[in-house]
Design an enzyme around this catalytic site. Structure first.
Site, PDB file in Angstrom:
ATOM      1  N   HIS A  79       0.829  -1.209   0.000  1.00 12.04           N
ATOM      2  CA  HIS A  79       0.000   0.000   0.000  1.00 12.04           C
ATOM      3  C   HIS A  79       0.864   1.261   0.000  1.00 12.04           C
ATOM      4  O   HIS A  79       0.399   2.322  -0.428  1.00 12.04           O
ATOM      5  CB  HIS A  79      -0.941  -0.007   1.203  1.00 12.04           C
ATOM      6  CG  HIS A  79      -2.155  -0.856   0.983  1.00 12.04           C
ATOM      7  ND1 HIS A  79      -3.432  -0.363   1.015  1.00 12.04           N
ATOM      8  CD2 HIS A  79      -2.276  -2.185   0.702  1.00 12.04           C
ATOM      9  CE1 HIS A  79      -4.297  -1.335   0.763  1.00 12.04           C
ATOM     10  NE2 HIS A  79      -3.623  -2.453   0.582  1.00 12.04           N
ATOM     11  N   ASN A 104      -7.373   1.997   3.598  1.00  7.78           N
ATOM     12  CA  ASN A 104      -6.188   1.736   4.409  1.00  7.78           C
ATOM     13  C   ASN A 104      -6.521   1.560   5.883  1.00  7.78           C
ATOM     14  O   ASN A 104      -5.619   1.408   6.714  1.00  7.78           O
ATOM     15  CB  ASN A 104      -5.173   2.868   4.251  1.00  7.78           C
ATOM     16  CG  ASN A 104      -4.470   2.835   2.902  1.00  7.78           C
ATOM     17  OD1 ASN A 104      -4.376   1.786   2.271  1.00  7.78           O
ATOM     18  ND2 ASN A 104      -3.986   3.980   2.445  1.00  7.78           N
ATOM     19  N   HIS A 202      -0.331 -13.272  -0.586  1.00  9.57           N
ATOM     20  CA  HIS A 202      -1.533 -13.730   0.109  1.00  9.57           C
ATOM     21  C   HIS A 202      -1.362 -15.110   0.719  1.00  9.57           C
ATOM     22  O   HIS A 202      -2.300 -15.650   1.310  1.00  9.57           O
ATOM     23  CB  HIS A 202      -2.727 -13.733  -0.848  1.00  9.57           C
ATOM     24  CG  HIS A 202      -3.220 -12.360  -1.178  1.00  9.57           C
ATOM     25  ND1 HIS A 202      -4.067 -12.103  -2.240  1.00  9.57           N
ATOM     26  CD2 HIS A 202      -2.984 -11.162  -0.590  1.00  9.57           C
ATOM     27  CE1 HIS A 202      -4.324 -10.807  -2.286  1.00  9.57           C
ATOM     28  NE2 HIS A 202      -3.677 -10.214  -1.301  1.00  9.57           N
TER      29      HIS A 202
END
Length: 338
Positions: A79, A104, A202
């Site tokens: 991010h 976020n 992930h």
């Protein structure tokens, strides 16, 4: 080109030509001053030789108390780097900053970065950037959970601008199509293969139920039913038990249902078994443009680790600030005054 200039210099037609060519040769043979501003391995070898070890020890210590931190640190890096480059702008607090965007709101791991920064400011004040700390912490998080040890260059500087308006156009949403993801990754200099490889992040971490709720719908009795045919039925049933209607917003589900705290290639095996948690995961196994790479990574963890090292290096190099750009923040949550 330099050789040709030297030949011409040996056969000058005028004093003016001679002077011009001499200047050109000198320019070509002299390293550009900007080269000293590039990222480099062991950037802190002289100014703070134990910097990387301090960051690693901080990550290791914090993760021993909270095993969810490695996944959070890795997500925090994504991010940051996807919005204005890897400049730690996501760490800045305040109204209207990147950190204030709802996308976020679920980010974590800030305390680890702050802890590492406090230690480094004691031993090497004003030397190590928050951007480097974040990149190193995410790198270490992968290794600490069983992933490959990746050597990355340092020398990043911290950004001084953090605006909420920059977040949504630059980050990948879990409901994105493959084309939408390719467009975002391409804008960062990352290929389709990089997209598949870096999605392997992930393999650790977790997600709130709202991140994949669009794959289900509530029926008239209030029960959830699957509306995404690409998701395995048994896995879907497991998810509805973990995330029933009315579940607390704080409930989370492991990204990888099999080895959630181990950085391995199980994520890709899950994709082929139709157990990708997000729609943006599932499309990787269902589209011809990415399926072959998913199969390759599922079949060979060594290939995944080698590929990860290369793609991760590209990730942490996105639009970095070096040299006299930005600053070295004294605190990662605020820019330096003045």
């Amino acid at each position: 080109m330099e050789q040709k200039l030297v030949i011409l210099f040996n056969n000058p037609t005028s004093h003016l030509c001679n002077l011009v060519l001499l200047l050109l040769v000198m320019l070509l043979s002299t390293p550009s001053s900007s080269s000293s501003f590039d990222l480099s391995l062991n950037f802190y070898a002289a100014s703070c030789p134990t910097a990387e070890m301090m960051v690693k020890n901080t990550v290791r210590s914090a993760s021993s108390f909270d095993p969810t931190l490695p996944g959070k640190l890795l997500r925090l890096l994504f991010h940051d780097c996807f919005v204005q480059g890897c400049d730690a702008s996501v760490l800045i607090q305040g109204n209207g900053t990147e950190r204030s965007d709802p996308a976020n709101a679920s980010l974590g791991g800030y305390s680890v970065i702050d802890s590492a920064k406090r230690v480094l400011e004691i031993f090497c004040p004003g030397v190590v950037s928050c951007a480097d700390i974040l990149a190193l912490a995410a790198r270490d998080a992968v290794q600490l959970t069983g992933g490959p040890a990746v050597e990355i260059p340092t020398g990043r500087r911290d950004g001084m601008v953090s605006e909420v308006s920059n977040v949504r156009p630059n980050i990948v949403d879990t409901s994105f199509t493959l084309d939408e993801m390719i467009n975002i990754f391409s804008s960062k200099g990352l290929s389709v293969d990089d997209l598949v490889i870096l999605s392997g992040a992930h393999t650790i971490g977790s997600a709130h139920c709202s991140a994949f709720s669009d794959r289900f719908k509530a029926d008239s009795t209030g029960n959830l039913s699957l509306i995404d045919a690409t998701l395995d039925g048994q896995y879907a049933a497991q998810l509805t038990k973990q995330c029933p209607v009315g579940a607390s917003a704080s409930v989370t589900v492991n990204n990888d249902p099999d080895t959630p705290q181990l950085f391995d290639n199980q994520y890709y095996k899950d994709l082929l078994a139709h157990k990708g948690l997000f729609q943006s995961d599932s499309v990787l196994a269902n589209d011809a443009r990415t399926r072959t790479k998913v199969v390759d990574l599922a079949n060979d963890q060594g290939i995944f680790f080698q590929s990860w090292a290369q793609s991760f290096l590209k990730l942490v190099s996105i639009e970095v600030k070096t040299g006299d750009e930005g600053q070295i923040r004294q605190s990662c949550s605020v820019t330096n005054s003045g």
